[in-house]
Design a protein around this motif. Structure first.
Motif, PDB file in Angstrom:
ATOM      1  N   LYS A 152      33.724 -71.724 -18.299  1.00 39.47           N
ATOM      2  CA  LYS A 152      34.692 -72.577 -18.623  1.00 39.47           C
ATOM      3  C   LYS A 152      35.976 -71.740 -18.675  1.00 39.47           C
ATOM      4  CE  LYS A 152      31.138 -75.292 -21.027  1.00 39.47           C
ATOM      5  NZ  LYS A 152      30.588 -75.798 -22.272  1.00 39.47           N
ATOM      6  N   PRO A 153      37.232 -72.463 -18.358  1.00 35.18           N
ATOM      7  CA  PRO A 153      38.369 -71.520 -18.372  1.00 35.18           C
ATOM      8  C   PRO A 153      38.879 -71.364 -19.701  1.00 35.18           C
ATOM      9  CG  PRO A 153      38.826 -72.951 -16.549  1.00 35.18           C
ATOM     10  CD  PRO A 153      37.316 -73.494 -17.308  1.00 35.18           C
ATOM     11  N   VAL A 154      39.339 -70.154 -20.127  1.00 36.08           N
ATOM     12  CA  VAL A 154      39.907 -69.781 -21.387  1.00 36.08           C
ATOM     13  C   VAL A 154      41.382 -69.668 -21.347  1.00 36.08           C
ATOM     14  CG1 VAL A 154      39.938 -68.498 -23.489  1.00 36.08           C
ATOM     15  CG2 VAL A 154      37.884 -68.891 -22.280  1.00 36.08           C
ATOM     16  N   ILE A 155      42.365 -70.529 -22.112  1.00 33.36           N
ATOM     17  CA  ILE A 155      43.848 -70.481 -21.864  1.00 33.36           C
ATOM     18  C   ILE A 155      44.174 -69.791 -23.331  1.00 33.36           C
ATOM     19  CG2 ILE A 155      45.946 -71.803 -22.076  1.00 33.36           C
ATOM     20  CD1 ILE A 155      44.397 -73.976 -20.595  1.00 33.36           C
ATOM     21  N   GLU A 198      51.681 -78.314 -27.135  1.00 32.27           N
ATOM     22  CA  GLU A 198      51.730 -79.398 -26.094  1.00 32.27           C
ATOM     23  C   GLU A 198      51.372 -78.951 -24.531  1.00 32.27           C
ATOM     24  OE1 GLU A 198      55.189 -82.197 -24.455  1.00 32.27           O
ATOM     25  OE2 GLU A 198      55.384 -81.404 -26.571  1.00 32.27           O
ATOM     26  N   GLU A 199      52.183 -77.861 -24.342  1.00 26.93           N
ATOM     27  CA  GLU A 199      52.063 -77.466 -22.687  1.00 26.93           C
ATOM     28  C   GLU A 199      50.561 -76.854 -22.587  1.00 26.93           C
ATOM     29  OE1 GLU A 199      54.329 -77.577 -20.855  1.00 26.93           O
ATOM     30  OE2 GLU A 199      53.612 -76.298 -18.886  1.00 26.93           O
ATOM     31  N   SER A 200      49.903 -76.028 -23.615  1.00 31.79           N
ATOM     32  CA  SER A 200      48.612 -75.592 -23.461  1.00 31.79           C
ATOM     33  C   SER A 200      47.473 -76.751 -23.219  1.00 31.79           C
ATOM     34  CB  SER A 200      48.189 -74.786 -24.587  1.00 31.79           C
ATOM     35  OG  SER A 200      49.260 -73.715 -24.916  1.00 31.79           O
ATOM     36  N   ILE A 201      47.676 -77.788 -24.047  1.00 31.60           N
ATOM     37  CA  ILE A 201      46.763 -79.048 -24.078  1.00 31.60           C
ATOM     38  C   ILE A 201      47.236 -79.530 -22.586  1.00 31.60           C
ATOM     39  CG2 ILE A 201      46.404 -81.279 -24.818  1.00 31.60           C
ATOM     40  CD1 ILE A 201      47.117 -80.144 -27.615  1.00 31.60           C
ATOM     41  N   GLN A 202      48.268 -79.664 -21.957  1.00 33.62           N
ATOM     42  CA  GLN A 202      48.471 -80.244 -20.747  1.00 33.62           C
ATOM     43  C   GLN A 202      47.648 -79.619 -19.712  1.00 33.62           C
ATOM     44  OE1 GLN A 202      49.924 -82.943 -19.856  1.00 33.62           O
ATOM     45  NE2 GLN A 202      49.589 -82.889 -17.637  1.00 33.62           N
ATOM     46  N   TRP A 203      47.992 -78.310 -19.772  1.00 37.61           N
ATOM     47  CA  TRP A 203      47.173 -77.502 -18.756  1.00 37.61           C
ATOM     48  C   TRP A 203      45.648 -77.680 -18.799  1.00 37.61           C
ATOM     49  CZ3 TRP A 203      49.105 -72.748 -15.956  1.00 37.61           C
ATOM     50  CH2 TRP A 203      50.535 -72.593 -15.801  1.00 37.61           C
ATOM     51  N   ALA A 204      45.170 -77.594 -19.941  1.00 42.78           N
ATOM     52  CA  ALA A 204      43.845 -77.766 -20.379  1.00 42.78           C
ATOM     53  C   ALA A 204      43.291 -79.220 -19.581  1.00 42.78           C
ATOM     54  CB  ALA A 204      43.363 -77.853 -21.802  1.00 42.78           C
ATOM     55  N   LYS A 205      44.160 -80.308 -20.076  1.00 41.40           N
ATOM     56  CA  LYS A 205      43.745 -81.548 -19.287  1.00 41.40           C
ATOM     57  C   LYS A 205      43.850 -81.351 -17.837  1.00 41.40           C
ATOM     58  CE  LYS A 205      44.750 -84.541 -23.585  1.00 41.40           C
ATOM     59  NZ  LYS A 205      45.849 -85.504 -24.020  1.00 41.40           N
ATOM     60  N   GLU A 206      44.791 -80.790 -17.510  1.00 36.71           N
ATOM     61  CA  GLU A 206      44.773 -80.773 -15.786  1.00 36.71           C
ATOM     62  C   GLU A 206      43.525 -80.234 -15.454  1.00 36.71           C
ATOM     63  OE1 GLU A 206      48.321 -79.583 -13.783  1.00 36.71           O
ATOM     64  OE2 GLU A 206      49.336 -80.232 -15.288  1.00 36.71           O
ATOM     65  N   ILE A 207      43.112 -79.102 -16.074  1.00 38.23           N
ATOM     66  CA  ILE A 207      41.909 -78.507 -15.349  1.00 38.23           C
ATOM     67  C   ILE A 207      40.800 -79.546 -15.605  1.00 38.23           C
ATOM     68  CG2 ILE A 207      40.282 -76.558 -16.109  1.00 38.23           C
ATOM     69  CD1 ILE A 207      42.712 -74.991 -16.962  1.00 38.23           C
ATOM     70  N   LEU A 208      40.613 -80.238 -16.904  1.00 33.60           N
ATOM     71  CA  LEU A 208      39.578 -81.082 -17.136  1.00 33.60           C
ATOM     72  C   LEU A 208      39.515 -82.248 -16.094  1.00 33.60           C
ATOM     73  CD1 LEU A 208      39.968 -81.439 -21.121  1.00 33.60           C
ATOM     74  CD2 LEU A 208      38.028 -80.428 -19.797  1.00 33.60           C
ATOM     75  N   GLU A 209      40.178 -82.821 -15.405  1.00 32.12           N
ATOM     76  CA  GLU A 209      40.316 -83.743 -14.493  1.00 32.12           C
ATOM     77  C   GLU A 209      39.498 -83.274 -12.965  1.00 32.12           C
ATOM     78  OE1 GLU A 209      44.382 -84.411 -13.675  1.00 32.12           O
ATOM     79  OE2 GLU A 209      44.624 -85.534 -15.272  1.00 32.12           O
ATOM     80  N   LYS A 210      39.447 -81.713 -13.017  1.00 32.91           N
ATOM     81  CA  LYS A 210      38.854 -81.236 -11.958  1.00 32.91           C
ATOM     82  C   LYS A 210      37.424 -81.004 -11.822  1.00 32.91           C
ATOM     83  CE  LYS A 210      43.070 -80.672 -10.372  1.00 32.91           C
ATOM     84  NZ  LYS A 210      43.862 -81.016 -11.910  1.00 32.91           N
ATOM     85  N   SER A 211      36.741 -80.744 -10.605  1.00 33.40           N
ATOM     86  CA  SER A 211      35.426 -80.725 -10.410  1.00 33.40           C
ATOM     87  C   SER A 211      34.941 -79.521 -11.679  1.00 33.40           C
ATOM     88  CB  SER A 211      34.772 -80.258  -9.231  1.00 33.40           C
ATOM     89  OG  SER A 211      33.467 -79.578  -9.165  1.00 33.40           O
ATOM     90  N   ALA A 232      33.086 -76.742  -9.689  1.00 34.67           N
ATOM     91  CA  ALA A 232      34.260 -75.888  -8.685  1.00 34.67           C
ATOM     92  C   ALA A 232      34.781 -74.926  -9.576  1.00 34.67           C
ATOM     93  CB  ALA A 232      35.242 -77.095  -8.121  1.00 34.67           C
ATOM     94  N   ILE A 233      35.504 -75.355 -10.714  1.00 36.80           N
ATOM     95  CA  ILE A 233      36.014 -74.289 -11.663  1.00 36.80           C
ATOM     96  C   ILE A 233      35.173 -73.206 -11.841  1.00 36.80           C
ATOM     97  CG2 ILE A 233      37.329 -74.246 -13.926  1.00 36.80           C
ATOM     98  CD1 ILE A 233      38.900 -75.699 -11.840  1.00 36.80           C
ATOM     99  N   ARG A 234      34.083 -73.634 -12.320  1.00 35.24           N
ATOM    100  CA  ARG A 234      32.924 -72.471 -12.700  1.00 35.24           C
ATOM    101  C   ARG A 234      32.797 -71.477 -11.829  1.00 35.24           C
ATOM    102  NH1 ARG A 234      27.539 -73.402 -16.047  1.00 35.24           N
ATOM    103  NH2 ARG A 234      26.288 -71.614 -15.204  1.00 35.24           N
ATOM    104  N   LEU A 235      32.460 -71.805 -10.554  1.00 35.34           N
ATOM    105  CA  LEU A 235      32.294 -71.106  -9.401  1.00 35.34           C
ATOM    106  C   LEU A 235      33.619 -70.016  -9.228  1.00 35.34           C
ATOM    107  CD1 LEU A 235      29.759 -70.730  -7.524  1.00 35.34           C
ATOM    108  CD2 LEU A 235      29.517 -72.564  -9.509  1.00 35.34           C
ATOM    109  N   LEU A 236      34.749 -70.703  -9.166  1.00 36.66           N
ATOM    110  CA  LEU A 236      36.004 -70.155  -8.828  1.00 36.66           C
ATOM    111  C   LEU A 236      36.004 -68.802 -10.035  1.00 36.66           C
ATOM    112  CD1 LEU A 236      38.405 -72.915  -7.907  1.00 36.66           C
ATOM    113  CD2 LEU A 236      37.970 -70.930  -6.425  1.00 36.66           C
ATOM    114  N   LYS A 237      35.959 -69.321 -11.157  1.00 40.31           N
ATOM    115  CA  LYS A 237      36.067 -68.325 -12.228  1.00 40.31           C
ATOM    116  C   LYS A 237      34.837 -67.065 -12.129  1.00 40.31           C
ATOM    117  CE  LYS A 237      35.774 -67.474 -17.265  1.00 40.31           C
ATOM    118  NZ  LYS A 237      36.140 -67.807 -18.571  1.00 40.31           N
ATOM    119  N   ALA A 238      33.782 -67.641 -11.528  1.00 37.32           N
ATOM    120  CA  ALA A 238      32.731 -66.498 -11.495  1.00 37.32           C
ATOM    121  C   ALA A 238      33.250 -65.666 -10.213  1.00 37.32           C
ATOM    122  CB  ALA A 238      31.392 -67.004 -11.000  1.00 37.32           C
ATOM    123  N   ALA A 239      33.889 -66.183  -9.274  1.00 39.61           N
ATOM    124  CA  ALA A 239      34.198 -65.558  -8.029  1.00 39.61           C
ATOM    125  C   ALA A 239      35.353 -64.437  -8.155  1.00 39.61           C
ATOM    126  CB  ALA A 239      34.569 -66.300  -6.910  1.00 39.61           C
TER     127      ALA A 239
END
Ligand code: 1HA
Length: 270
Positions: A105-108, A197-210, A213-220
């Protein structure tokens, strides 16, 4: 956001809300320097986050506006490592770095004030960094008799290039948020009062995604930099997906039913 405390800790605060976990290093009296116990608590929290299906993104930050993290607590630095209550000298922040990297999972990192020394390496290990305008970045190792030539060297070089990374390590200068943005060390700079607010906004945008897909991208991304360990993570994700297929299940079922597997029924894609 209604942050729920997941568990009570001494040196950190671990909360979650709406799919976001928030881990706060809570030692503002030492600019959020970590001792072995701090790191052990963070490791426990990140292990919980890994298994928590309700969490998709993590925000890592420091308590207060003065520091994200100032690295290892120099008051407890002993012979061969940082010494906690058990008297064992440890460099356990290296375990935490790997855990952050391997977390599916992404870490900000949300950086207000100083991200210095081992605290700087922590933000480097995070997937994204949002900096407040008062953020200050730098390594101090060669000044205080230390160095992190693992991720602290390799990932930093990937982010800013070797010349700049060598400058950061050899001269131990401090860089402001705009300089950090310019050299690719952070993703965005925002006024201090907008950091949360900005960090939460970035987190929320990521949460809308698959999530996969995010997991495999991070692994790659990790596989590209982390050698066999990075490949292991990406390959592990491939195995996870493969286990979800009828083809893989045929292998398991055939074994359990003591028959020959029939893989012939599965087509081959181009
Ligand atoms: O390199 C590694 C590792 C390498 C390989 C494997 C594992 C590793 C693990 C850790 C590390 C490292 O982190 S080495 C680098 C350790 N950190 C530093 O060298 C940074 C030290 N701190 C500072 O340079 C400055 O304090 C600061 C730039 C972060 C903030 O400056 P400022 O705002 O002027 O505040 P200052 O007055 O210096 O600090 C406030 C209080 O916090 C002071 O205590 P007080 O006088 O109020 O009693 C200060 O001593 C304390 N403090 C700050 N940082 C640390 C600290 N106390 C212990 N350890 C600290 N890191």
């Amino acid at each position: 956001m209604q942050w729920e405390r997941v568990k009570e800790y001494t040196d950190i605060i671990y909360e979650r809300a709406e799919g976001i976990a928030r881990v706060t290093i809570n030692r503002p009296e030492v600019r959020n320097a970590f001792r072995p116990e701090t790191v052990a608590e963070m490791i426990e929290a990140f292990q919980h986050i890994r298994d928590d299906a309700s969490t998709g993104v993590v925000i890592l930050r420091g308590q207060g506006d003065l520091a994200f993290c100032s690295g290892g607590d120099q008051r407890v630095r002993g012979h061969g490592g940082y010494v906690g209550g058990d008297q064992i000298p440890r460099l356990n922040v290296l375990d935490l770095q790997r855990l952050i990297r391997q977390l599916p999972k992404p870490v900000i990192a949300a950086v207000a004030g100083y991200a210095i020394g081992g605290g700087h390496v922590l933000h480097v290990c995070c997937d994204l960094t949002i900096a407040a305008e008062n953020a200050v970045f730098g390594q101090t190792g060669p000044k205080v008799g230390s160095f992190d030539a693992g991720y602290g060297m390799a990932l930093l070089s990937r982010l800013v290039g070797q010349k700049k990374a060598k400058e950061i390590w050899f001269l131990c200068r401090q860089y402001n948020a705009q300089e950090a943005l310019q050299m690719g060390l952070v993703n965005a700079v925002v006024p201090l009062d907008r950091l949360e607010e900005e960090s939460i906004q970035w987190a929320k945008e990521i949460l809308e995604k698959s999530p996969i897909a995010i997991r495999l991208l991070k692994a790659a991304f990790n596989a590209d930099t982390d050698g066999a360990a990075g490949l292991q993570q990406l390959a592990g994700d491939a195995t996870m997906l493969f286990y979800m297929t009828d083809e893989a299940k045929e292998g398991k079922n055939a074994f359990l039913e003591k028959r020959k597997p029939d893989f012939g029924k599965f087509g081959r894609l181009p």
